[in-house]
Design an enzyme around this catalytic site. Structure first.
Site, PDB file in Angstrom:
ATOM      1  N   LYS A  66       0.807  -1.236   0.000  1.00 16.55           N
ATOM      2  CA  LYS A  66       0.000   0.000   0.000  1.00 16.55           C
ATOM      3  C   LYS A  66       0.835   1.280   0.000  1.00 16.55           C
ATOM      4  CE  LYS A  66      -4.301  -1.758   1.959  1.00 16.55           C
ATOM      5  NZ  LYS A  66      -5.357  -1.573   2.951  1.00 16.55           N
ATOM      6  N   ASP A 102      -9.854   3.241   2.015  1.00 13.78           N
ATOM      7  CA  ASP A 102     -10.018   2.579   3.324  1.00 13.78           C
ATOM      8  C   ASP A 102     -10.641   3.530   4.350  1.00 13.78           C
ATOM      9  OD1 ASP A 102      -8.989   0.039   2.665  1.00 13.78           O
ATOM     10  OD2 ASP A 102      -6.935   0.735   2.918  1.00 13.78           O
TER      11      ASP A 102
END
Ligand code: ATR
Length: 279
Positions: A66, A102
């Site tokens: 990420k 997220d």
């Protein structure tokens, strides 16, 4: 031509995203397929280059890529840049643009229980990667106060120091968090405490918590952690990690297709994959 989507990670076999997104593509009659791709750290640059070369329409990125994907992309959305993590990439006319869905996914999933974040007092437990996305998103959304309790207090302080959104934040001890529970409108558990197989563990006692305080856990295995179980016993509104997972996927799907998908359908799909029932 069939559009290509993927999720890059290591490990990747456990990912629930392929089934969730492929079900949506079929449901909305979109000629596309979403593949799980096992990508080692040393192969990430090649994998991204390859996906760009073959014209993949978009992809998700999961652990451990990420952060390391950021320099490999053409553009980074400002919130993702601030968080320092990308989980969704859109191929826009040959340019790879990175987003973080997220944190926004957590916020949107929470809307049902807490429609307004502005002015709220919040306690976050944990200071890892998932915490960062949630903390920055809530700070950006106008939370008044966000305290962070983490086993390693220095990590909580580092997180606070790195946030440029205007919010009052203190790194607090467990004792201080437990002693101030009557102040919080929202408590979010973001650590691994209580995750299978350590289902008997909880991060703190909820004695003294304000009535109506929303209690969230980003864990979904089990669907109800000991922490959430205790909150539910107190009559508090609770939310497990399914919502964050589903809504991060829904926001990604919307970025790829322009359609904000049916999140109840997605939730059912995910619960089926987990072998559970809706809670
Ligand atoms: P990341 O998300 O960055 O990979 P992690 O190492 O998975 O981070 O940890 C996520 C969070 O869970 C951290 O807040 C971590 O606390 P520390 O910063 O003190 O390591 C927390 N955590 C993991 N296991 C824990 C445990 N057994 N007890 C308390 N906190 C724990």
């Amino acid at each position: 031509m069939k559009k290509l989507f993927a999720v890059l990670g290591n490990p990747i076999g456990q990912s629930m995203s392929p089934q969730m997104h492929n079900d949506l593509f079929a449901y909305y009659n979109i000629d596309a397929h979403y593949h799980p791709l096992l990508v080692k750290v040393e192969s990430l640059a090649d994998a991204v280059k390859g996906l760009k070369a073959i014209g993949a329409s978009g992809f998700n990125v999961t652990v451990p890529h990420k952060s390391s994907i950021i320099p490999l992309l053409d553009e980074i959305d400002p919130l993702a840049r601030e968080i320092g993590a990308v989980n969704t990439v859109v191929n826009q006319d040959g340019k790879l643009i990175g987003y973080n869905t997220d944190g926004p996914g957590f916020l949107k999933g929470l809307n049902r229980l807490l429609p307004e974040i502005k002015g709220k007092n919040i306690l976050i437990i944990g200071a890892g990667g998932a915490t960062r996305a949630i903390y920055f998103t809530l700070a950006k959304a106008g939370a008044k106060n966000i305290d962070i309790y983490n086993r390693t207090a220095a990590r909580a302080q580092e997180l606070i120091n790195s946030c440029s959104f205007p919010v009052i934040s203190n790194a607090v001890s467990m004792e201080r968090a437990e002693g101030s529970l009557d102040q919080y409108d929202l408590i979010i558990q973001t650590t691994l405490i209580g995750m299978f197989p350590n289902t008997g563990e909880k991060p703190l006692d909820l004695e003294g918590v304000k009535s109506g305080c929303v209690v969230c856990d980003i864990i979904y295995n089990p669907l109800e952690t000991m922490f959430l179980h205790n909150a539910k016993k107190k009559g508090l509104p609770i939310q497990n990690g399914i919502d964050m997972f589903v809504f991060q996927g829904a926001i990604a799907f919307e970025k790829w297709t322009g359609i904000f998908p049916d999140t109840d359908r997605m939730k059912k799909n995910v619960l089926k994959q987990l072998g559970g029932t809706i809670c």
